[in-house]
Design an enzyme around this catalytic site. Structure first.
Site, short mmCIF file in Angstrom:
data_model
loop_
_atom_site.label_atom_id
_atom_site.label_comp_id
_atom_site.label_asym_id
_atom_site.label_seq_id
_atom_site.Cartn_x
_atom_site.Cartn_y
_atom_site.Cartn_z
N GLU A 5 0.82 -1.21 0.00
CA GLU A 5 0.00 0.00 0.00
C GLU A 5 0.85 1.26 0.00
O GLU A 5 0.50 2.25 -0.67
CB GLU A 5 -0.96 -0.01 1.19
CG GLU A 5 -1.98 -1.15 1.17
CD GLU A 5 -2.89 -1.14 -0.04
OE1 GLU A 5 -3.04 -0.08 -0.69
OE2 GLU A 5 -3.47 -2.21 -0.35
N HIS A 51 -0.64 -1.73 -9.74
CA HIS A 51 -0.60 -3.19 -9.67
C HIS A 51 0.24 -3.77 -10.81
O HIS A 51 0.32 -3.19 -11.89
CB HIS A 51 -2.01 -3.76 -9.71
CG HIS A 51 -2.75 -3.61 -8.41
ND1 HIS A 51 -4.06 -3.23 -8.32
CD2 HIS A 51 -2.32 -3.79 -7.13
CE1 HIS A 51 -4.42 -3.17 -7.04
NE2 HIS A 51 -3.38 -3.50 -6.31
N CYS A 52 0.84 -4.91 -10.53
CA CYS A 52 1.80 -5.54 -11.44
C CYS A 52 1.35 -6.98 -11.72
O CYS A 52 0.77 -7.63 -10.85
CB CYS A 52 3.18 -5.52 -10.79
SG CYS A 52 4.48 -6.38 -11.70
N CYS A 112 9.38 -6.76 -8.19
CA CYS A 112 10.07 -7.10 -9.43
C CYS A 112 10.95 -5.91 -9.80
O CYS A 112 10.79 -4.81 -9.25
CB CYS A 112 9.05 -7.41 -10.53
SG CYS A 112 8.14 -5.95 -11.13
N CYS A 153 8.97 -2.61 -10.71
CA CYS A 153 8.29 -1.95 -9.58
C CYS A 153 9.29 -1.37 -8.60
O CYS A 153 9.02 -0.33 -7.97
CB CYS A 153 7.36 -2.95 -8.88
SG CYS A 153 5.90 -3.37 -9.86
#
Length: 201
Positions: free
Chosen positions: A144, A153-154, A178, A181
């Protein structure tokens, strides 16, 4: 870092700050887990505020749940430039279009709220929370706060920024980003430390 003249702990220069605000009675270990992970994984300076009452203003009586968006609106007041706020609660969070959420944040905002309610039950024999609850709590907190830093979001397998609506999926995620991100998270931290023109959320 302690200011010798005032005796107060002050944030390290060059580090972005986040205020953790318990809403209602809160397990001390839960607060410690959130604090430690924000510091270790995101390099944030964390200040724990005195507890506030449970967010009764956000209660949806017909659902016996609390509207996370109302809590965000209330908590965004008074958040200064270069700072974030994470509200931590034990009440059951939801959104009008979702049956429940573990946490909620606005991308590029200033505030997030997360809940322990659905992350695990106390061990009845010992009267204490299970280790899995704290593992999940750390993941939700970092996820968050990354949203607040601008990360969406990924779909990358295992990335912490996957969208999760059940604990089985949350448990499969790594407590790590990742590469893509991670780069976005670091960019968000740099923006946070720059002079801001507005209040964000």
């Amino acid at each position: 870092m302690v200011n010798e003249s005032t005796g107060r702990v002050e944030p390290e220069r060059g580090r972005a700050q986040v205020e953790v605000v318990p809403l209602g009675a809160m397990d001390e270990m839960a607060v410690a887990v959130v604090t430690a992970n924000l510091e270790a994984l995101l390099g944030l300076t964390v200040e724990v505020a005195p507890p506030l009452p449970e967010p009764d203003y956000a209660l949806i009586p017909s659902r016996k749940q609390y509207d996370a968006s109302r809590i965000l609106k209330a908590q965004r007041l008074g958040v200064g430039a270069g700072k974030l706020r994470l509200a931590l609660t034990a009440v059951d969070l939801c959104l009008p279009m979702l049956s429940h959420v573990y946490g909620q944040a606005q991308v590029n905002g200033r505030v997030t709220v997360i809940s322990l309610h659905r992350l695990g039950n106390p061990e009845p024999a010992r009267g204490r929370a299970s280790t899995s609850l704290y593992d999940r709590l750390a993941k939700v907190a970092i996820h968050e706060v990354a949203h607040v830093l601008g990360v969406r979001h990924c779909r990358q397998d295992g990335c912490l920024m996957n969208f999760s609506l059940d604990l089985a999926h949350l448990d499969r995620l790594d407590l790590a980003f990742c590469p893509g991100c991670w780069i976005e998270t670091q960019a968000g931290l740099r923006r946070l430390k720059e002079p801001a023109s507005g209040d964000g959320l």
